[in-house]
Design a protein around this motif. Structure first.
Motif, PDB file in Angstrom:
ATOM      1  N   ALA A   1       0.525  -0.948  -0.035  1.00  0.00           N
ATOM      2  CA  ALA A   1       0.216  -0.085   0.147  1.00  0.00           C
ATOM      3  C   ALA A   1       0.837   1.141  -0.045  1.00  0.00           C
ATOM      4  CB  ALA A   1      -0.523   0.219   1.384  1.00  0.00           C
ATOM      5  N   PRO A   2       1.523   1.635  -1.179  1.00  0.00           N
ATOM      6  CA  PRO A   2       2.432   2.570  -1.387  1.00  0.00           C
ATOM      7  C   PRO A   2       1.578   3.645  -1.017  1.00  0.00           C
ATOM      8  CG  PRO A   2       2.109   1.803  -3.402  1.00  0.00           C
ATOM      9  CD  PRO A   2       1.548   0.960  -2.405  1.00  0.00           C
ATOM     10  N   GLY A   3       0.450   4.126  -0.777  1.00  0.00           N
ATOM     11  CA  GLY A   3      -0.470   5.667  -0.295  1.00  0.00           C
ATOM     12  C   GLY A   3      -1.295   5.498   0.965  1.00  0.00           C
TER      13      GLY A   3
ATOM     14  N   ARG B   1       3.163   3.416  10.014  1.00  0.00           N
ATOM     15  CA  ARG B   1       3.767   2.817  11.319  1.00  0.00           C
ATOM     16  C   ARG B   1       2.908   1.704  11.883  1.00  0.00           C
ATOM     17  NH1 ARG B   1       5.886   6.739  16.267  1.00  0.00           N
ATOM     18  NH2 ARG B   1       6.559   4.719  17.203  1.00  0.00           N
ATOM     19  N   LEU B   2       1.761   2.136  11.590  1.00  0.00           N
ATOM     20  CA  LEU B   2       0.659   1.473  12.296  1.00  0.00           C
ATOM     21  C   LEU B   2       0.189   0.587  11.406  1.00  0.00           C
ATOM     22  CD1 LEU B   2      -1.942   1.226  14.851  1.00  0.00           C
ATOM     23  CD2 LEU B   2      -3.343   2.221  12.770  1.00  0.00           C
ATOM     24  N   ALA B   3       0.600   0.290  10.825  1.00  0.00           N
ATOM     25  CA  ALA B   3       0.092  -0.844   9.802  1.00  0.00           C
ATOM     26  C   ALA B   3       1.469  -2.071   9.438  1.00  0.00           C
ATOM     27  CB  ALA B   3       0.645  -0.313   7.526  1.00  0.00           C
TER      28      ALA B   3
ATOM     29  N   VAL C   1      -6.326 -10.159  -3.928  1.00  0.00           N
ATOM     30  CA  VAL C   1      -5.951  -9.009  -2.997  1.00  0.00           C
ATOM     31  C   VAL C   1      -5.013  -8.424  -3.194  1.00  0.00           C
ATOM     32  CG1 VAL C   1      -6.654  -9.092  -0.672  1.00  0.00           C
ATOM     33  CG2 VAL C   1      -7.045 -10.765  -1.967  1.00  0.00           C
ATOM     34  N   LEU C   2      -4.072  -8.590  -3.641  1.00  0.00           N
ATOM     35  CA  LEU C   2      -2.996  -8.161  -3.229  1.00  0.00           C
ATOM     36  C   LEU C   2      -3.197  -6.767  -3.840  1.00  0.00           C
ATOM     37  CD1 LEU C   2      -0.198 -10.015  -2.602  1.00  0.00           C
ATOM     38  CD2 LEU C   2      -1.344  -9.454  -0.887  1.00  0.00           C
ATOM     39  N   ILE C   3      -3.747  -6.703  -5.380  1.00  0.00           N
ATOM     40  CA  ILE C   3      -3.926  -6.447  -6.691  1.00  0.00           C
ATOM     41  C   ILE C   3      -4.324  -5.072  -6.177  1.00  0.00           C
ATOM     42  CG2 ILE C   3      -4.268  -6.233  -8.943  1.00  0.00           C
ATOM     43  CD1 ILE C   3      -1.681  -7.462  -8.499  1.00  0.00           C
ATOM     44  N   GLU C   4      -5.945  -5.585  -5.598  1.00  0.00           N
ATOM     45  CA  GLU C   4      -6.777  -4.728  -5.745  1.00  0.00           C
ATOM     46  C   GLU C   4      -6.583  -4.034  -4.527  1.00  0.00           C
ATOM     47  OE1 GLU C   4      -9.920  -7.083  -3.656  1.00  0.00           O
ATOM     48  OE2 GLU C   4      -9.923  -8.724  -5.958  1.00  0.00           O
ATOM     49  N   ARG C   5      -6.199  -4.437  -3.766  1.00  0.00           N
ATOM     50  CA  ARG C   5      -5.329  -2.893  -2.372  1.00  0.00           C
ATOM     51  C   ARG C   5      -4.274  -2.226  -2.619  1.00  0.00           C
ATOM     52  NH1 ARG C   5      -5.893  -7.481   2.809  1.00  0.00           N
ATOM     53  NH2 ARG C   5      -8.349  -7.808   2.769  1.00  0.00           N
ATOM     54  N   PHE C   6      -3.632  -2.726  -3.626  1.00  0.00           N
ATOM     55  CA  PHE C   6      -3.111  -1.926  -4.035  1.00  0.00           C
ATOM     56  C   PHE C   6      -3.278  -0.546  -5.319  1.00  0.00           C
ATOM     57  CE2 PHE C   6       0.030  -0.289  -7.758  1.00  0.00           C
ATOM     58  CZ  PHE C   6       1.429  -0.499  -7.094  1.00  0.00           C
ATOM     59  N   LEU C   7      -4.283  -1.256  -5.978  1.00  0.00           N
ATOM     60  CA  LEU C   7      -5.339  -0.210  -6.623  1.00  0.00           C
ATOM     61  C   LEU C   7      -5.982   0.549  -5.645  1.00  0.00           C
ATOM     62  CD1 LEU C   7      -6.063  -2.707  -9.483  1.00  0.00           C
ATOM     63  CD2 LEU C   7      -4.582  -0.889  -9.734  1.00  0.00           C
ATOM     64  N   ALA C   8      -6.408   0.431  -5.095  1.00  0.00           N
ATOM     65  CA  ALA C   8      -7.486   1.177  -3.883  1.00  0.00           C
ATOM     66  C   ALA C   8      -7.009   1.780  -2.935  1.00  0.00           C
ATOM     67  CB  ALA C   8      -8.344  -0.258  -3.132  1.00  0.00           C
ATOM     68  N   ALA C   9      -5.306   1.688  -2.653  1.00  0.00           N
ATOM     69  CA  ALA C   9      -4.784   2.728  -1.749  1.00  0.00           C
ATOM     70  C   ALA C   9      -4.720   4.266  -2.104  1.00  0.00           C
ATOM     71  CB  ALA C   9      -3.008   1.961  -1.505  1.00  0.00           C
ATOM     72  N   PRO C  10      -4.960   4.032  -3.079  1.00  0.00           N
ATOM     73  CA  PRO C  10      -4.347   5.832  -3.558  1.00  0.00           C
ATOM     74  C   PRO C  10      -5.900   6.233  -3.284  1.00  0.00           C
ATOM     75  CG  PRO C  10      -3.110   4.674  -5.522  1.00  0.00           C
ATOM     76  CD  PRO C  10      -4.274   3.376  -4.533  1.00  0.00           C
ATOM     77  N   LEU C  11      -6.979   6.120  -3.778  1.00  0.00           N
ATOM     78  CA  LEU C  11      -8.352   5.901  -3.275  1.00  0.00           C
ATOM     79  C   LEU C  11      -8.673   6.841  -1.686  1.00  0.00           C
ATOM     80  CD1 LEU C  11     -10.158   3.326  -4.846  1.00  0.00           C
ATOM     81  CD2 LEU C  11      -9.655   5.175  -6.465  1.00  0.00           C
ATOM     82  N   PRO C  12      -9.548   7.294  -1.814  1.00  0.00           N
ATOM     83  CA  PRO C  12     -10.253   8.037  -0.576  1.00  0.00           C
ATOM     84  C   PRO C  12     -10.354   7.145   0.673  1.00  0.00           C
ATOM     85  CG  PRO C  12     -11.744   8.604  -2.237  1.00  0.00           C
ATOM     86  CD  PRO C  12     -10.530   8.510  -2.916  1.00  0.00           C
ATOM     87  N   ALA C  13     -10.271   7.556   1.662  1.00  0.00           N
ATOM     88  CA  ALA C  13     -10.209   6.651   3.034  1.00  0.00           C
ATOM     89  C   ALA C  13     -11.040   5.989   3.131  1.00  0.00           C
ATOM     90  CB  ALA C  13      -9.678   7.771   4.425  1.00  0.00           C
TER      91      ALA C  13
END
Length: 614
Positions: A212-214, A219-221, A350-362
């Motif tokens: 999740a680069p974005g 730190r919590l993660a 699942v990893l791809i989905e979270r990678f693509l969703a990381a820059p989206l709104p919280a």
């Protein structure tokens, strides 16, 4: 904890099967329970029995499926009976449903305590570790490698003859195949799992940055990832125990693991949430992983003690061959790579989905997670029968009885299709009501409900394909030979998931990510279905494709009827209840009208039980 077959008197609730006594030394008689010879020329063992006191290695692997499946020293003579499989599948489904319900309670607790904000997103990035570990170490890779290996070891053990009185026990060339498999695999596995867990803890910052680069709160993660990294060890041990027990016909302890796992997470969150915040959920993963091992360990140890006497009575085999007399290892090294690649590729969705969703709104990752957890419940329930019958297919393939394997696989695919399509129709028809009932409380508000329900409806479009992939891959890995086709099909599906999600996320947001998932898994399912007859079990592909199309048409009509009826009732609980009833009724009527597979047998089974009750 007790097992399904051969239960002790202290646990009468579990189904038992009549004991199958070991044959005396000498020529091995044909099993009385065999339904008849498979099509084709008679086997060598039928026309030329072995001389007394010897069991040719070739005969050990070419015996009929019934004689191999009946573990003569463990009382499993009815292992392949439909009644046993039905009872085993029922108990497994009930325990799995209990684990899934506790999983919903777990997700409800997370939603209530932490909502769908940055903290939850940070935990869900760390949650990727147990998700990958469960796929690799419990559900897919470990099971696909070890269930056939243990099944082959049990088949070889069943084909061996007892030593004459006074013969020496277990020796270097006469080891029991099951114990030999344990000695050659378990120590190496323990070392590899320990190293993997430690490395994952040390590499947690880089893992979070990669996943999740974005992400706002890295730190919590990282803290949560280090806590969840312990499951790399505990899940591996739990998966090893589950594979061994399933191959032995013990399905209750493996089905209990997710009950124990979710209880551990929920209890840890309730106790430590005020002190640790969302880190309590990550600590619960560590606690739950330990409970998964503890719930199975007593049964595994008892199995090993029960078979020690049998191992000492088995005949020695020619030196220089692998235990079991077949001259080949029980775990083929060439099989490990394609299985691991397949499992990792499948979980990478699942990893791809979270990678693509990381820059989206919280909250985007949270909406994907909650939607996926609910939508996959029909798939999990539909695969329970395949989980129970996987050792049966593996033993039939080891015996060379492809006709029995084909009949079993075709029936499993049809029944799994019925279950998952009814569930998918229900999910699509009343998604908002389901999410509102399950999650809309505390920090999870109405906007989160609407977003999660929309994602869940898109996910449901790929549920049948997910089920077909989970069921068909067991066929490909039932035999001890390397098969790269499932891994290559999964890689192609992952590429389409990535490309589709990347193209659609800019326009549709999280809905585009879910659509990419459905596209990729559907292509994979089509490839596996049309390749299974050529690469593995000779399934009648056209027959199965036609049956699945009929079931899908019935599900589509049921979805529309249920959606309409649910929308007419404003209250979520009554609306969802009415929609579920309408979906089931319409699906049954249309499926029977188009003569979809297994519908008539299901109706006869249910009506017969009601008639017996009256």
């Amino acid at each position: 904890m007790t097992d399904l077959p051969g239960a002790t008197q202290s646990a009468p609730a579990e189904p038992t099967v009549p004991a199958h006594r070991p044959p005396p030394p000498g020529p091995e008689p044909a099993p009385e329970s065999a339904p008849g010879p498979a099509p084709g020329p008679p086997s060598a063992s039928a026309s030329a029995p072995a001389s007394a006191g010897t069991t040719p290695p070739k005969e050990a692997d070419s015996a009929t499926a019934d004689s191999l499946a009946a573990d003569s020293d463990s009382g499993r003579g009815a292992y392949l009976s439909n009644r046993f499989l039905a009872r085993a599948a029922l108990l497994t489904a009930l325990l799995t449903a209990a684990g899934a319900l506790l999983g919903l309670v777990r997700d409800q607790t997370i939603a209530h305590l932490y909502g769908a904000g940055p903290g939850t997103d940070a935990f869900l990035v760390a949650w990727t570790v147990p998700e990958v570990a469960s796929t690799l170490l419990i559900e897919d890779a470990m099971a696909l490698i070890l269930v056939p290996a243990f099944s082959l070891a049990l088949a070889r053990r069943a084909a061996r003859e007892p030593l004459p009185a006074g013969s020496p026990p277990d020796g270097a060339s006469g080891r029991d195949p099951v114990h030999a498999l344990l000695r050659t695999t378990l120590p190496t596995l323990l070392l590899a799992l320990s190293a993997g867990a430690v490395l994952l803890m040390l590499a947690a910052p880089w893992v979070v940055a990669l996943l999740a680069p974005g992400l706002p709160d890295t730190r919590l993660a990282v803290d949560c990832t280090r806590l969840t990294a312990t499951c790399a060890f505990s899940f591996g041990i739990a998966g090893y125990c589950s594979a061994a027990l399933r191959a032995h016909g013990s399905f209750v302890p493996p089905a209990m693991i997710y009950v124990a796992y979710n209880i551990g997470i929920i209890a840890t969150m309730l106790v430590l949430s005020d002190r640790l915040g969302v880190r309590a959920a990550a600590a619960g993963v560590a606690v739950g992983g330990c409970l998964m091992v503890l719930v199975q360990a007593p049964v595994v140890l008892r199995r090993l003690r029960e078979r020690r006497a049998t191992a000492e009575r088995t005949a020695p085999e020619p030196s220089g061959e692998q235990p079991g007399g077949a001259g080949r290892p029980l775990v083929a090294l060439g099989l490990l790579a394609p299985v691991i690649v397949f499992a990792l590729t499948r979980q990478s969705q699942v990893l791809i989905e979270r990678f693509l969703a990381a820059p989206l709104p919280a909250g985007a990752i949270s909406h994907l997670n909650y939607a996926q957890k609910v939508a996959q419940m029909p798939m999990v329930l539909s695969l329970m029968l395949c989980t129970v019958t996987f050792p049966v297919v593996a033993r039939a393939m080891a015996a060379g009885d492809t006709d029995r394997a084909r009949r079993r696989v075709e029936r499993d695919l049809a029944l799994a299709g019925v279950i998952v399509l009814v569930g998918a129709a229900t999910v699509v028809a009343c998604a908002p009501q389901i999410i509102e009932i399950l999650f809309q409380r505390g920090a999870f508000d109405r906007a989160d409900t609407a977003a999660t329900a929309a994602v869940m409806r898109v996910y449901a479009l790929g549920l049948l394909s997910h089920t077909l992939v989970g069921a068909l891959v067991r066929c490909y890995f039932s035999a001890a030979r390397p098969l790269w086709f499932p891994a290559l099909a999964m890689l192609l599906g992952l590429a389409l998931t990535t490309a589709g999600g990347a193209l659609l996320v800019g326009t549709w947001g999280v809905l585009g990510i879910a659509a990419g998932n459905a596209l990729g898994i559907t292509v994979t399912a089509v490839l596996l279905l049309h390749g299974v007859a050529r690469h593995s079990v000779p399934v009648r592909v056209r027959h199965m494709t036609g049956g699945l199309v009929k079931l899908s048409a019935a599900a589509a009509a049921a979805t529309g009827a249920g959606w309409l009826c649910g929308a007419l009732i404003p209250a979520p609980l009554p609306g969802a209840a009415v929609a579920c009833l309408v979906v089931a009724a319409v699906f049954l009527v249309i499926a029977r009208a188009v003569q979809a597979p297994e519908i008539d047998s299901l109706v006869r089974s249910v009506t017969g039980r009601f008639a017996n009750v009256r």
